[in-house]
Design a protein around this motif. Sequence first.
Motif, PDB file in Angstrom:
ATOM      1  N   LEU A 148       0.816  -1.214   0.000  1.00  0.00           N
ATOM      2  CA  LEU A 148       0.000   0.000   0.000  1.00  0.00           C
ATOM      3  C   LEU A 148       0.850   1.265   0.000  1.00  0.00           C
ATOM      4  N   LEU A 149       2.134   1.121   0.443  1.00  0.00           N
ATOM      5  CA  LEU A 149       2.992   2.296   0.561  1.00  0.00           C
ATOM      6  C   LEU A 149       4.414   1.967   0.113  1.00  0.00           C
ATOM      7  N   VAL A 150       4.975   2.844  -0.709  1.00  0.00           N
ATOM      8  CA  VAL A 150       6.370   2.711  -1.137  1.00  0.00           C
ATOM      9  C   VAL A 150       7.060   4.042  -0.849  1.00  0.00           C
ATOM     10  N   THR A 151       8.238   4.008  -0.214  1.00  0.00           N
ATOM     11  CA  THR A 151       8.971   5.253   0.002  1.00  0.00           C
ATOM     12  C   THR A 151      10.406   5.135  -0.516  1.00  0.00           C
ATOM     13  N   LEU A 152      10.801   6.161  -1.239  1.00  0.00           N
ATOM     14  CA  LEU A 152      12.171   6.237  -1.744  1.00  0.00           C
ATOM     15  C   LEU A 152      12.577   7.704  -1.738  1.00  0.00           C
ATOM     16  N   MET A 153      13.612   8.033  -0.946  1.00  0.00           N
ATOM     17  CA  MET A 153      14.026   9.433  -0.860  1.00  0.00           C
ATOM     18  C   MET A 153      14.640   9.892  -2.176  1.00  0.00           C
ATOM     19  N   LEU A 154      14.653  11.206  -2.403  1.00  0.00           N
ATOM     20  CA  LEU A 154      15.159  11.727  -3.670  1.00  0.00           C
ATOM     21  C   LEU A 154      16.685  11.880  -3.651  1.00  0.00           C
ATOM     22  N   ALA A 161      23.579  10.588  -2.755  1.00  0.00           N
ATOM     23  CA  ALA A 161      23.160   9.758  -3.897  1.00  0.00           C
ATOM     24  C   ALA A 161      21.729  10.089  -4.309  1.00  0.00           C
ATOM     25  N   ARG A 162      21.560  10.350  -5.602  1.00  0.00           N
ATOM     26  CA  ARG A 162      20.242  10.683  -6.150  1.00  0.00           C
ATOM     27  C   ARG A 162      19.527   9.383  -6.507  1.00  0.00           C
ATOM     28  N   GLN A 163      18.327   9.209  -5.987  1.00  0.00           N
ATOM     29  CA  GLN A 163      17.593   7.960  -6.202  1.00  0.00           C
ATOM     30  C   GLN A 163      16.672   8.057  -7.423  1.00  0.00           C
ATOM     31  N   PRO A 164      16.489   6.935  -8.132  1.00  0.00           N
ATOM     32  CA  PRO A 164      15.682   6.949  -9.366  1.00  0.00           C
ATOM     33  C   PRO A 164      14.178   6.940  -9.074  1.00  0.00           C
ATOM     34  N   VAL A 165      13.710   8.012  -8.466  1.00  0.00           N
ATOM     35  CA  VAL A 165      12.316   8.076  -8.011  1.00  0.00           C
ATOM     36  C   VAL A 165      11.335   8.019  -9.196  1.00  0.00           C
ATOM     37  N   ARG A 166      11.661   8.751 -10.261  1.00  0.00           N
ATOM     38  CA  ARG A 166      10.754   8.782 -11.413  1.00  0.00           C
ATOM     39  C   ARG A 166      10.590   7.392 -12.043  1.00  0.00           C
ATOM     40  N   ALA A 189      12.031  14.638  -0.108  1.00  0.00           N
ATOM     41  CA  ALA A 189      12.769  15.471  -1.084  1.00  0.00           C
ATOM     42  C   ALA A 189      13.518  16.616  -0.417  1.00  0.00           C
ATOM     43  N   VAL A 190      13.769  16.474   0.875  1.00  0.00           N
ATOM     44  CA  VAL A 190      14.371  17.552   1.670  1.00  0.00           C
ATOM     45  C   VAL A 190      15.698  18.072   1.104  1.00  0.00           C
ATOM     46  N   GLN A 191      16.585  17.157   0.668  1.00  0.00           N
ATOM     47  CA  GLN A 191      17.903  17.596   0.192  1.00  0.00           C
ATOM     48  C   GLN A 191      17.886  17.964  -1.297  1.00  0.00           C
TER      49      GLN A 191
END
Length: 408
Positions: A148-154, A161-166, A189-191
């Motif tokens: 029901l929930l997925v979280t991945l920081m940006l 490290a930039r995460q492949p959120v898109r 997306a804080v940073q």
Amino acid sequence: AMNRIYLDWASSAPLLPQAAEAQKQSAYRLFGNPSSLHAYGREARAELEAARTQIARAADAHPDEVVFSSGATEANHLVVGSFFKRTLVKSGAQRRGHIVASAIEHASLQEPFSLLHKMGYTVTFVRPEADGIVSPDRIAAALSDHTLLVTLMLINNETGARQPVRECAARVREHARRTGRAVHLHTDAVQAFGKLWFSFHELGVDSAAISSHKLGGPRGIGALLVRRGAPYETLFSGGGQEQGRRSGTENTGGAAGFAASVSIRVQALDANLATAERLLERLLDGLRAIEGVLIIPEGRSAADTERYSPYILTVCIPPVPGEVLVRTLDDQGFALSTGSACHSGKKDATRILEAQGVTKTIARGALRISIGPETTVEEIDHFLGALAGIVGPLTKIAGKSNVRSGRK
């Protein structure tokens, strides 16, 4: 007095005078409650909505998608609370909704997820590769019929490290279509916000947490961006402010200060980024010239802005503990931290680096260097000089104490 040098921008940025002024003016002049119907209330409401519109524009979101909060920790918790409420009203097997999270989330998501796990929910933590980046394939493989929930920081706050959120958003949507269940995708997306390119709509997420004080705005204000039509229910009720999504009298002054800092940072975003890349290049060259300094990940280059934020860099100097480095540098007038300031001194302080395969011994020596728009070449050079001077002596001392205590 010693001329101090601040290299801990990722934990908090110095307050911008314009943001302080906007906050002060607003708090003095517009003291009315934005929910009141009289003139004082209407004036405060107008200021609050102007700030909301400004932040929405900078984030490429609709104004009604901006939910003000006390900061990013609360914004992250609003999402966790929404998940919790959605699963409480369901019954049977469905009630135990499944969560997929990266293993490198900020403590304000990691900790509540660990708590939900203890309460009987299934939580899958997905580890990143050795470069600190989580693969979309691994996220997709972790999804189940009950997710029901997925979280991945940006942007990771320790490694940059930039995460492949898109890319992950596309995989999550595909999965949701197949299973016919709404999955909420959240990014911290804080940073990234106000520092790097950021478009809420183009990322394809349901929600994103952003914070004011990381940009030079005031403390105690942030926002949760919530996509129109996203599955979201509020756990906290009360006066029904923020369209019923976050109760409590709004912080008008904070919002005004936040908006002022956003407008300054977004206007200069490209110039700031170019400066940060130049400074990072100088920093990396200088660090590679100092014997005993390990850069994490090793192949990090200043030009690689596709995969890393140029504002954040982590190095290790084994066997010297990170805390010793921070204190020694502080004595010489340099402010840095060991990984995230939010959990320095905690037992899981090495969690993020260990998740990407760094050994505990090396991770214990982590030093995070984070720069900002006002960092100068001179500051970087002074820092490199100071570090070069302490690495040798500290490594000797740490080596001896390790031999004595039999620690490898």
